[in-house]
Scaffold this active site. Structure first.
Site, short mmCIF file in Angstrom:
data_model
loop_
_atom_site.label_atom_id
_atom_site.label_comp_id
_atom_site.label_asym_id
_atom_site.label_seq_id
_atom_site.Cartn_x
_atom_site.Cartn_y
_atom_site.Cartn_z
N ASP A 181 33.70 22.39 -12.47
CA ASP A 181 34.17 21.43 -12.42
C ASP A 181 34.51 20.00 -13.01
O ASP A 181 34.38 19.87 -15.08
CB ASP A 181 32.83 20.66 -12.20
CG ASP A 181 32.65 18.98 -11.75
OD1 ASP A 181 33.22 18.59 -10.79
OD2 ASP A 181 32.12 18.64 -12.47
N GLU B 38 38.89 22.25 -11.66
CA GLU B 38 39.86 20.83 -11.04
C GLU B 38 39.79 20.24 -12.32
O GLU B 38 39.36 20.06 -13.17
CB GLU B 38 38.27 20.51 -10.56
CG GLU B 38 38.80 18.52 -9.92
CD GLU B 38 37.28 18.83 -9.62
OE1 GLU B 38 37.42 17.49 -8.58
OE2 GLU B 38 36.44 18.69 -9.95
#
Length: 526
Positions: free
Chosen positions: A189, A226
Site C-alpha cells: 500500500d 501502489e
C-alpha cells in the site's frame, strides 16, 4: 501477536505455524507451483463485503464462481487485525494476526488452501507506511516510528536510529504471509509514503528477501506496489538501478478510462478524458511522465522505458479506492449505460497490462462500496466529522455523505449476488467472461509485449478510437465508437474475422463501421 482472538486491545495468542501433531493445519497444496503475474487476471475483493457472511469461509464458497469467470488470482484488501468488526483494513494494527471476525489464522489458511486447490493464487494487501490510530501499541516496544508524518499519521522509522530492527520487523511480516500462509504475492500500500533515505531502500531490501524465499520454496512470489510517483524505478531491476518489484498499480490508466467514459473532469481527472490522453495511457502506461500535472501544479513522473514488460503494470477500470473515496461510494455502473461499461471492459481486458477487476464489476453491481469504520465513539466521531467536512469543501451537502460509523453503511456495501440474475447484469457478465477467454485464446492478446510495442489511433472529433496489438505475424484491433452516431473507423489494414463485438457493426474492407457506443475486436490482415 500472531493472533488476537479478543480484538486489538485484548490478550495475544501465539500461533505455531505448521507444527507436527494435532495442532498441524494440514495443508493440501503441496503440488501448488504458484501463479505467474504475467498473463494473469486479478480480482480485488474485500472479505467483509464480498459475501453476506463477510468471512474467509464466505469467500471460499464463491471460489468456483471466480474460476468460471476466468480469474487467476484474488487480491484481498488488508486482513490483519483492525479495531472493531468492520473496516476497509487500512487501520490495521496487528500486523501478524489475521482479523478474527473474518476467521482468524485458521480461516485464512483454509481460504488459501481452497484457492490453490482450484488453481487460484492469493495476493494479500499489506500496509507498511503507517499503522491505525486505535490499538497501536507498537511504539511501547521500541522506536518503530519516526518524527515524520504521512497523510495517515506518524511515519514508520525506516532510516533513523535503530531502524535496522524496525525494517526487519516489517520484512519478516511480509515473509510470514508468503511462507506461513502460502500467500503468492503482496500488494504494498502507498509505497510513496515510505520515508527512507538509506542507500539501499526498504523496497529494494524487501524485494531481495522475497526473491530468496521464492528460490527456497521453488515457486514464483511477487510484489506489487501502489505508488503515486509515476517512477519506473519501482519496477526496474536492481541491476538497472531500480527496486526490483514485480509490478505496480497505474492510476493514470484508470483516470484515462474513467474520465473518457464518464465525462468527469473535476479534481485529479482534470488532465484526463481526451482521446490523445487515453491513447498515451494505453500505449505508454504513465500519462504524467515528466509533464505538467494541473492537480499537483507541477511537473510529475518519468517515462517508462520502452523495453519494460507491459505486464508489470497493473491496471483497472474500478478499484476500492476509486469507488470508496467518492462521496457516496458509487460505482460507474450506477450511472453509465451497459454499452459504455462494455467498452470500458473491452479496453481494460484486451490491454497488454495486467488487468484487475473489483468485486461485482463484472456484472455491473449497483451496490456502492462506501467508506466504513467501527471505531470507538471518540475516534469514530472525529472520522465522521472529518469526512463530511472534506466533501463539504467540494460542494456536497454533509448530510448526504454516508456515516462511516453507521452499521448500515457497511451493510449497504455488501454485494447483492442476486443482481446477476437480471438480464442487464447477466449480459455484462457474459461479456467479461468472453473477454477473459479471448485474452487467453488469441495469441495477439496473450503475447507478452513491452510498453513501447503498442499502437493506438483516434479521431477526437469523430469520437472513434482503436488499439492494435500483435506483430508482423498477425494483428488484432480493438475498435471503439464513443459517439452516439454511426461511424466508419479506418483500421489501415484488411479486416478479417470479428472475434467479439457489442453493438451494431459492419465490416467494409479496411473499415469497421460501428453503431453508437459500440466496440468490436477484429483480426487484421496485411
Amino acid at each position: 501477536a500472531s493472533a488476537l482472538p479478543f480484538g486489538v486491545h485484548g490478550p495475544a495468542q501465539l500461533v505455531q505455524h505448521d507444527p507436527v501433531g494435532e495442532a498441524a493445519f494440514g495443508w493440501t497444496d503441496g503440488r501448488w507451483r504458484g501463479v505467474p503475474l504475467a498473463g494473469s487476471v486479478i480480482y480485488e475483493l474485500h472479505v467483509g463485503t464480498f459475501t453476506e457472511k463477510g468471512t474467509f469461509e464466505g469467500v471460499i464458497e464463491k471460489l468456483d464462481y471466480l474460476v468460471e469467470l476466468g480469474i487467476d488470482a484474488i487480491e484481498l484488501l488488508p486482513c490483519n487485525s483492525f479495531p472493531g468488526q468492520w473496516n476497509w483494513g487500512y487501520d490495521g494494527v496487528g500486523l501478524y494476526a489475521p482479523q478474527e471476525s473474518y476467521g482468524g489464522p485458521t480461516g485464512l489458511k483454509r481460504l488459501v488452501d481452497a484457492a490453490h486447490s482450484r488453481g487460484l493464487g492469493v495476493i494479500m494487501d499489506v500496509v507498511y507506511n503507517h499503522l491505525g490510530p486505535d490499538g497501536n501499541y507498537l511504539e511501547c516496544f521500541g522506536p518503530y516510528f519516526s518524527t515524520k508524518t504521512t497523510s495517515w499519521g506518524t511515519s514508520v522509522n525506516l532510516d533513523g536510529a535503530h531502524a535496522n530492527t524496525v525494517r526487519s520487523f516489517f520484512i519478516d511480516n511480509a515473509l510470514m504471509w508468503l511462507r506461513d500462509y502460502h500467500i503468492d504475492g503482496l500488494r504494498l500500500d502507498a509505497v510513496h509514503a515510505l520515508s527512507d533515505t538509506n542507500a539501499i531502500h526498504f523496497l529494494e531490501e524487501l524485494s531481495g528477501r522475497v526473491r530468496d524465499l521464492a528460490a527456497q520454496v521453488r515457486k514464483p512470489l511477487f510484489l506489487i506496489a501502489e505508488s503515486d510517483l509515476n517512477d519506473p524505478k519501482m519496477i526496474k531491476s536492481v541491476e538497472a538501478g531500480g527496486y526490483g518489484l514485480d509490478a505496480q498499480w497505474v492510476d493514470d490508466v484508470h483516470h484515462s478510462l474513467h474520465a473518457t467514459l464518464t465525462g468527469e473532469r473535476q479534481g485529479y481527472y482534470g488532465d484526463f478524458g481526451s482521446l490523445p490522453v487515453l491513447a498515451k495511457a494505453l500505449t505508454k502506461g504513465f500519462v504524467h511522465d515528466g509533464e505538467w500535472s494541473s492537480f499537483r501544479k507541477r511537473n510529475h513522473g518519468r517515462p517508462i522505458p520502452s523495453n519494460v514488460p507491459a505486464s508489470r503494470l497493473v491496471v483497472f477500470l474500478q478499484d476500492h479506492d476509486q469507488i470508496g473515496n467518492r462521496a457516496i461510494g458509487d460505482r460507474i455502473s450506477a450511472t453509465l449505460p451497459p454499452t459504455v461499461l462494455h467498452i470500458g471492459a473491452a479496453l481494460l481486458l484486451t490491454s497488454p497490462y495486467t488487468p484487475m477487476l473489483f468485486q461485482g464489476e463484472e456484472w455491473g453491481a449497483k451496490t456502492p462500496f462506501q467508506f466504513f469504520t467501527n471505531h470507538n465513539p471518540q475516534l469514530g466521531e472525529a472520522v465522521r466529522k472529518g469526512r463530511r467536512a472534506e466533501f463539504a469543501e467540494h460542494g456536497w451537502n454533509s448530510e448526504d455523505i454516508p456515516d462511516p460509523q453507521d452499521p448500515k453503511t457497511f451493510k449497504d456495501s455488501k454485494l447483492d449476488w442476486n443482481e446477476m440474475q437480471k438480464s442487464e447484469h447477466g449480459g455484462l457478465l457474459k461479456w467479461y467472461k468472453a473477454l477473459i477467454k479471448l485474452r487467453r485464446t488469441v495469441p495477439e492478446l496473450s503475447r507478452q509485449e513491452t510498453v513501447g510495442a503498442i499502437e493506438a489511433d483516434y479521431d477526437e472529433k469523430e469520437k472513434w478510437f482503436l488499439v492494435r496489438r500483435g506483430d508482423e505475424n498477425g494483428k488484432v484491433a480493438v475498435v471503439v465508437n464513443f459517439g452516439k452516431e454511426r461511424r466508419a473507423v479506418p483500421v489501415k489494414a484488411k479486416v478479417g474475422e470479428v472475434l467479439l463485438a457489442n453493438g451494431d457493426y459492419e465490416v467494409k474492407e479496411t473499415d469497421v463501421v460501428l453503431g453508437g457506443e459500440a466496440v468490436a475486436i477484429v483480426r487484421l490482415y496485411h
